[in-house]
Design a protein around this motif. Structure first.
Motif, PDB file in Angstrom:
ATOM      1  N   GLU A 175       0.820  -1.222   0.000  1.00 45.37           N
ATOM      2  CA  GLU A 175       0.000   0.000   0.000  1.00 45.37           C
ATOM      3  C   GLU A 175       0.854   1.273   0.000  1.00 45.37           C
ATOM      4  O   GLU A 175       0.358   2.364  -0.266  1.00 45.37           O
ATOM      5  N   LYS A 176       2.119   1.138   0.263  1.00 51.53           N
ATOM      6  CA  LYS A 176       2.982   2.339   0.346  1.00 51.53           C
ATOM      7  C   LYS A 176       3.193   2.943  -1.030  1.00 51.53           C
ATOM      8  O   LYS A 176       3.378   2.218  -2.009  1.00 51.53           O
ATOM      9  N   ARG A 177       3.226   4.247  -1.074  1.00 48.88           N
ATOM     10  CA  ARG A 177       3.453   4.933  -2.357  1.00 48.88           C
ATOM     11  C   ARG A 177       4.947   5.202  -2.529  1.00 48.88           C
ATOM     12  O   ARG A 177       5.590   5.787  -1.654  1.00 48.88           O
ATOM     13  N   ILE A 178       5.437   4.759  -3.656  1.00 51.20           N
ATOM     14  CA  ILE A 178       6.872   4.902  -3.914  1.00 51.20           C
ATOM     15  C   ILE A 178       7.042   5.715  -5.191  1.00 51.20           C
ATOM     16  O   ILE A 178       6.383   5.439  -6.190  1.00 51.20           O
ATOM     17  N   GLU A 179       7.893   6.693  -5.130  1.00 54.40           N
ATOM     18  CA  GLU A 179       8.123   7.504  -6.333  1.00 54.40           C
ATOM     19  C   GLU A 179       9.615   7.553  -6.595  1.00 54.40           C
ATOM     20  O   GLU A 179      10.395   7.895  -5.715  1.00 54.40           O
ATOM     21  N   TYR A 180       9.985   7.138  -7.816  1.00 59.91           N
ATOM     22  CA  TYR A 180      11.382   7.265  -8.235  1.00 59.91           C
ATOM     23  C   TYR A 180      11.430   8.315  -9.337  1.00 59.91           C
ATOM     24  O   TYR A 180      10.638   8.264 -10.291  1.00 59.91           O
ATOM     25  N   VAL A 181      12.313   9.254  -9.217  1.00 58.67           N
ATOM     26  CA  VAL A 181      12.373  10.303 -10.233  1.00 58.67           C
ATOM     27  C   VAL A 181      13.815  10.773 -10.393  1.00 58.67           C
ATOM     28  O   VAL A 181      14.575  10.822  -9.421  1.00 58.67           O
ATOM     29  N   SER A 182      14.176  11.076 -11.636  1.00 55.96           N
ATOM     30  CA  SER A 182      15.487  11.697 -11.817  1.00 55.96           C
ATOM     31  C   SER A 182      15.304  13.186 -11.575  1.00 55.96           C
ATOM     32  O   SER A 182      14.195  13.721 -11.743  1.00 55.96           O
ATOM     33  N   THR A 183      16.377  13.837 -11.208  1.00 53.32           N
ATOM     34  CA  THR A 183      16.272  15.271 -10.933  1.00 53.32           C
ATOM     35  C   THR A 183      15.832  16.008 -12.198  1.00 53.32           C
ATOM     36  O   THR A 183      15.061  16.967 -12.145  1.00 53.32           O
ATOM     37  N   GLU A 184      16.275  15.502 -13.321  1.00 56.14           N
ATOM     38  CA  GLU A 184      15.898  16.121 -14.587  1.00 56.14           C
ATOM     39  C   GLU A 184      14.382  16.045 -14.799  1.00 56.14           C
ATOM     40  O   GLU A 184      13.741  17.028 -15.163  1.00 56.14           O
ATOM     41  N   THR A 185      13.808  14.882 -14.539  1.00 56.02           N
ATOM     42  CA  THR A 185      12.354  14.735 -14.697  1.00 56.02           C
ATOM     43  C   THR A 185      11.624  15.615 -13.697  1.00 56.02           C
ATOM     44  O   THR A 185      10.621  16.264 -14.031  1.00 56.02           O
ATOM     45  N   PHE A 186      12.130  15.624 -12.485  1.00 52.31           N
ATOM     46  CA  PHE A 186      11.507  16.458 -11.449  1.00 52.31           C
ATOM     47  C   PHE A 186      11.462  17.913 -11.943  1.00 52.31           C
ATOM     48  O   PHE A 186      10.433  18.580 -11.868  1.00 52.31           O
ATOM     49  N   THR A 187      12.585  18.376 -12.468  1.00 47.60           N
ATOM     50  CA  THR A 187      12.659  19.757 -12.956  1.00 47.60           C
ATOM     51  C   THR A 187      11.687  19.982 -14.119  1.00 47.60           C
ATOM     52  O   THR A 187      10.937  20.962 -14.138  1.00 47.60           O
ATOM     53  N   ASN A 188      11.689  19.051 -15.067  1.00 46.47           N
ATOM     54  CA  ASN A 188      10.800  19.215 -16.228  1.00 46.47           C
ATOM     55  C   ASN A 188       9.336  19.211 -15.819  1.00 46.47           C
ATOM     56  O   ASN A 188       8.533  20.001 -16.317  1.00 46.47           O
ATOM     57  N   GLU A 189       8.992  18.317 -14.898  1.00 44.84           N
ATOM     58  CA  GLU A 189       7.590  18.262 -14.459  1.00 44.84           C
ATOM     59  C   GLU A 189       7.212  19.546 -13.744  1.00 44.84           C
ATOM     60  O   GLU A 189       6.089  20.028 -13.877  1.00 44.84           O
ATOM     61  N   LEU A 190       8.154  20.071 -12.991  1.00 41.22           N
ATOM     62  CA  LEU A 190       7.878  21.329 -12.290  1.00 41.22           C
ATOM     63  C   LEU A 190       7.629  22.444 -13.318  1.00 41.22           C
ATOM     64  O   LEU A 190       6.644  23.191 -13.216  1.00 41.22           O
ATOM     65  N   ILE A 191       8.484  22.513 -14.326  1.00 41.18           N
ATOM     66  CA  ILE A 191       8.327  23.551 -15.347  1.00 41.18           C
ATOM     67  C   ILE A 191       6.963  23.407 -16.038  1.00 41.18           C
ATOM     68  O   ILE A 191       6.221  24.375 -16.209  1.00 41.18           O
ATOM     69  N   ASN A 192       6.626  22.164 -16.398  1.00 39.33           N
ATOM     70  CA  ASN A 192       5.332  21.943 -17.067  1.00 39.33           C
ATOM     71  C   ASN A 192       4.165  22.327 -16.165  1.00 39.33           C
ATOM     72  O   ASN A 192       3.180  22.901 -16.624  1.00 39.33           O
ATOM     73  N   SER A 193       4.310  21.998 -14.872  1.00 41.09           N
ATOM     74  CA  SER A 193       3.191  22.296 -13.969  1.00 41.09           C
ATOM     75  C   SER A 193       3.017  23.811 -13.821  1.00 41.09           C
ATOM     76  O   SER A 193       1.891  24.299 -13.690  1.00 41.09           O
ATOM     77  N   ILE A 194       4.126  24.535 -13.868  1.00 40.87           N
ATOM     78  CA  ILE A 194       4.010  25.997 -13.780  1.00 40.87           C
ATOM     79  C   ILE A 194       3.323  26.514 -15.051  1.00 40.87           C
ATOM     80  O   ILE A 194       2.381  27.295 -15.004  1.00 40.87           O
ATOM     81  N   ARG A 195       3.784  25.967 -16.187  1.00 45.21           N
ATOM     82  CA  ARG A 195       3.212  26.401 -17.469  1.00 45.21           C
ATOM     83  C   ARG A 195       1.712  26.100 -17.533  1.00 45.21           C
ATOM     84  O   ARG A 195       0.910  26.916 -17.970  1.00 45.21           O
ATOM     85  N   ASP A 196       1.315  24.925 -17.054  1.00 48.92           N
ATOM     86  CA  ASP A 196      -0.092  24.516 -17.169  1.00 48.92           C
ATOM     87  C   ASP A 196      -0.922  24.910 -15.949  1.00 48.92           C
ATOM     88  O   ASP A 196      -2.040  24.439 -15.784  1.00 48.92           O
TER      89      ASP A 196
END
Ligand SMILES: Nc1ncnc2c1ncn2[C@@H]1O[C@H](COP(=O)(O)OP(=O)(O)OP(=O)(O)O)[C@@H](O)[C@H]1O
Length: 454
Positions: A175-196
């Motif tokens: 049931e535990k939530r696990i998230e693996y992310v590269s710093t690059e993806t984290f950054t890109n997702e952040l940029i997209n979330s700001i844009r959207d």
């Protein structure tokens, strides 16, 4: 039995080693346990044999005996989906043992590489501290070391260890939530979330996990907005005792333009490094890889590869795959000479001395018979000719003396001398012998590039 074992070792050890074990029944008075590879087999023999015998004793066995057998590979990440399925079953004492299908991949594991488990991680002096820390975190997430910061050069197993913790926790706590992310993806997702205009969703996603694995955190350097966002994510998780694991190519104090408040947070838990593996660990990693791919590669070939590729495990694995592909495309058996040729862009072929065993293997393959038969005592022509050809080529291609060659074949030096004279006489007269010598000589001297590369 497992109940007994579990009481006597740590949970981490139990899950790493005992969860995948299969009971293959009793054979000749010995309980046979199926393990995943020969590495596990050796490990069990060394570390758990006595414990298992005690467990049987506790159940009333008078003279307990336990043995270990390597199971056919089940789900290997190195094999692609198009590879043929593994062999159907192990047959023990006449009874087929069903193949256990791996559990369906849970959603929280989809970003984890199935190959990157603790079981598939070879522990050596170069990585044992990082490995122990990762195990401790896997056993007590959010409690042992938070964050766990693993650093080391490229391709040394940082991502592998992080994923291993992820798999371990996912198995025990689905049931535990696990998230693996590269710093690059984290950054890109952040940029997209700001844009959207979706920063709330972005935050909720990362701040609601139980285990956050962030790869290559050194890439936050110089990215102010990412650092700001990550700072808040870090705090939210940390305050809620959620585990964070970070990887980097250098320790926090060497990451330039990293905000002081982030740097100090990275240093709150445990900082551990991974160094380049030494020779024995490299060989063990290659061995495990070959087994995963169900390929039997002679020890001397693994050692040759391990001597050539010293610093990056990804390259080490790549070198093995190159040798395997080369041998299979050219339909030649594995030998040091073939490996040297396959890797000739990494090092120069003349560095590799041809060994007697190499020559024997090549001759055996040419005549399509097992090397032991050629070396054996058979006196029929079908065996004698290949034996003479092998002795002739060994004399020509290696520095070994006649007595040494004789010893290798369990014969006297005058027999070897006779063989060499015989082959010399036949050269140019006997078409088969002439062809065998020409083809094999070229193959081992590595001069038939056209043929090998065709
Ligand atoms: N100790 C080990 N035992 C078995 N395989 C290993 C070990 N260490 C690394 N590997 C293998 O080496 C390859 C590279 O490892 P990984 O991707 O984890 O390296 P990394 O340190 O994260 O590299 P990068 O800095 O490029 O992200 C993987 O296939 C991994 O399974």
């Amino acid at each position: 039995m497992l109940g007994y074992v579990r009481k006597n070792i740590s949970e981490v050890e139990y899950h790493t080693w005992f969860a995948p074990v299969k009971n293959l029944g009793v054979q000749d008075g010995s309980l046979v346990l199926g393990v995943r590879n020969s590495f596990a087999q050796e490990w069990f023999r060394k570390h758990y044999l006595e414990l298992l015998e005690d467990a049987l004793r506790s159940l009333g066995a008078q003279n307990p005996q336990v043995s270990f057998q390597v199971l056919p590979a089940q789900q290997d990440a190195l094999l692609s989906a198009t590879d043929p399925p593994p062999p159907p079953a192990v047959v023990t004492a006449g009874k087929p043992v069903p193949v256990i299908h791996p559990a369906p991949t849970a959603d929280n594991r989809k970003s984890l590489n199935p190959k990157y488990t603790f079981e598939n991680f070879v522990v050596g002096p170069n990585n044992n501290l990082a490995h122990a820390a990762a195990l401790a975190v896997a056993e007590s997430p959010g409690k042992a070391y938070n964050p766990l910061f693993i650093y080391g050069d490229v391709g040394l197993g940082k991502t592998h260890l992080m994923h291993a913790v992820g798999h371990y926790i996912a198995e025990r706590f689905p049931e535990k939530r696990i998230e693996y992310v590269s710093t690059e993806t984290f950054t890109n997702e952040l940029i997209n979330s700001i844009r959207d205009d979706k920063t709330t969703q972005f935050r909720n996603r990362y701040r609601s996990v139980d285990l956050l694995l962030v790869d290559d955190i050194q890439f936050v350097a110089g990215k102010e907005r990412t650092q700001e966002e990550f700072f808040h994510t870090f705090n939210a998780l940390y305050e809620n005792h959620k585990q964070i694991i970070l990887s980097s190519d250098r320790p926090p104090k060497e990451i330039q333009t990293l905000e002081g408040r982030l740097r100090s947070r990275f240093e709150w838990g445990l900082i551990t490094d991974i160094q380049s593996p030494e020779f024995e660990t490299r060989v063990a990693i290659l061995k495990m890889n070959a087994e995963h791919n169900r390929i039997s590669v002679p020890q001397e070939v693994l050692e040759l590869i391990a001597r050539q590729v010293t610093s990056n495990i990804r390259e080490l694995e790549g070198a093995l795959m190159r040798v395997v592909a080369f041998a299979s495309l050219n339909n030649v058996p594995f030998s040091r000479a073939v490996a040297a040729k396959a890797l000739s862009n990494i090092f120069t072929p003349q560095e590799v001395k041809v060994e007697m065993m190499d020559v024997l293997r090549q001759v055996a393959s040419h005549y399509n018979m097992p090397p032991e038969v050629i070396r054996g005592s058979g006196r029929v022509r079908e065996v004698v000719v290949p034996r003479q050809v092998a002795q002739y080529l060994i004399r020509e291609l290696t520095d070994h003396s006649l007595p040494e060659i004789g010893q290798f074949f369990g014969r006297d030096h005058s027999t070897v001398m006779h063989a060499i004279n015989k082959v010399s006489e036949q050269m140019g007269k006997d078409a088969d012998v002439t062809e065998a010598i020409t083809v094999l000589r070229k193959r081992m001297q590595g001069t038939d590039d056209d043929e090998l590369e065709a």
